[in-house]
Design an enzyme around this catalytic site. Structure first.
Site, mmCIF file in Angstrom:
data_model
loop_
_atom_site.group_PDB
_atom_site.id
_atom_site.type_symbol
_atom_site.label_atom_id
_atom_site.label_comp_id
_atom_site.label_asym_id
_atom_site.label_seq_id
_atom_site.Cartn_x
_atom_site.Cartn_y
_atom_site.Cartn_z
ATOM 1 N N GLU A 103 0.828 -1.223 0.000
ATOM 2 C CA GLU A 103 0.000 0.000 0.000
ATOM 3 C C GLU A 103 0.858 1.268 0.000
ATOM 4 O OE1 GLU A 103 -3.058 -0.358 -0.652
ATOM 5 O OE2 GLU A 103 -3.532 -2.387 0.022
ATOM 6 N N HIS A 119 -13.518 2.978 -20.491
ATOM 7 C CA HIS A 119 -14.674 2.750 -19.624
ATOM 8 C C HIS A 119 -14.629 3.613 -18.363
ATOM 9 C CE1 HIS A 119 -15.185 -0.954 -22.152
ATOM 10 N NE2 HIS A 119 -16.284 -0.228 -22.347
#
Length: 196
Positions: A88, A184
């Site tokens: 992370e 998209h």
């Protein structure tokens, strides 16, 4: 000579499982690794790295005021550390990245950081920005959009709707984020038309 590696991707590309695999490979050869993860992500508990496939690994949690270099030096005195692994990495602060650079440059220990590059608004995180600036090697871990094209964007979904406004950091998983190709992401379709 040690290097700072930044391995980035969108959500669900296998970053955490890759980190767990690298840690296992070092330890299988009798080498000690230092695994770290920001306190920001507590989905599975503090100091836990978890992959989507269910593998977990304990890690030392990093707070905003944690000095990673000092933490490394303390742990390295106990047992020599062969590699530092960070999950992370997008949640790191600039000073954390500079401390990781110092581990590489002054201690000659490789550091591998895994994380997202851009957020749901398609902006860089602070940690991602400085990792892109300071990393010796940058590698994209690829995943795909629902259409089969390479995913490069992350969409935030709230109450079944695609959103592009809100706080940058809102921790969540598959229930809240979807990896999409640029097309998209731009047209706001986060699933095939027949699933709406």
């Amino acid at each position: 000579m040690a290097q700072l590696f930044y391995k980035y991707s969108t959500m669900n590309a296998g970053k955490s499982i890759e980190l767990i695999k690298v840690a296992y490979n070092y330890e299988e050869r009798g080498k000690r690794v230092l695994c770290l993860t920001p306190k920001t992500d507590t989905r599975y508990g503090e100091g836990v790295i978890t992959s989507r496939v269910g593998l977990q690994r304990q890690a030392l949690p990093i707070a905003e005021d944690t000095n990673i270099l000092s933490l490394f030096m303390r742990e390295n005195e106990k047992h020599e550390i062969a590699c530092v692994l960070v999950d992370e990495g997008q949640f790191l602060k600039k000073h954390h990245v500079l401390q990781l650079v110092e581990i590489v440059d002054s201690c000659d220990v490789p550091v591998m950081v895994y994380g997202l590059k851009n957020d749901f608004k398609n902006e860089l995180f602070e940690g991602s920005y400085y990792l892109l600036v300071y990393a010796d090697k940058i590698e994209e871990i690829k995943t795909i959009c629902w259409c089969g094209k390479k995913a490069t964007m992350v969409a935030r979904i709230v109450d079944g709707k695609f959103v592009k406004e809100g706080e940058q950091i809102m921790v969540g998983g598959n229930d809240m984020y979807v990896s999409l190709c640029r097309k998209h992401y731009n047209d706001g379709r986060f699933k095939p038309d027949d699933e709406y």
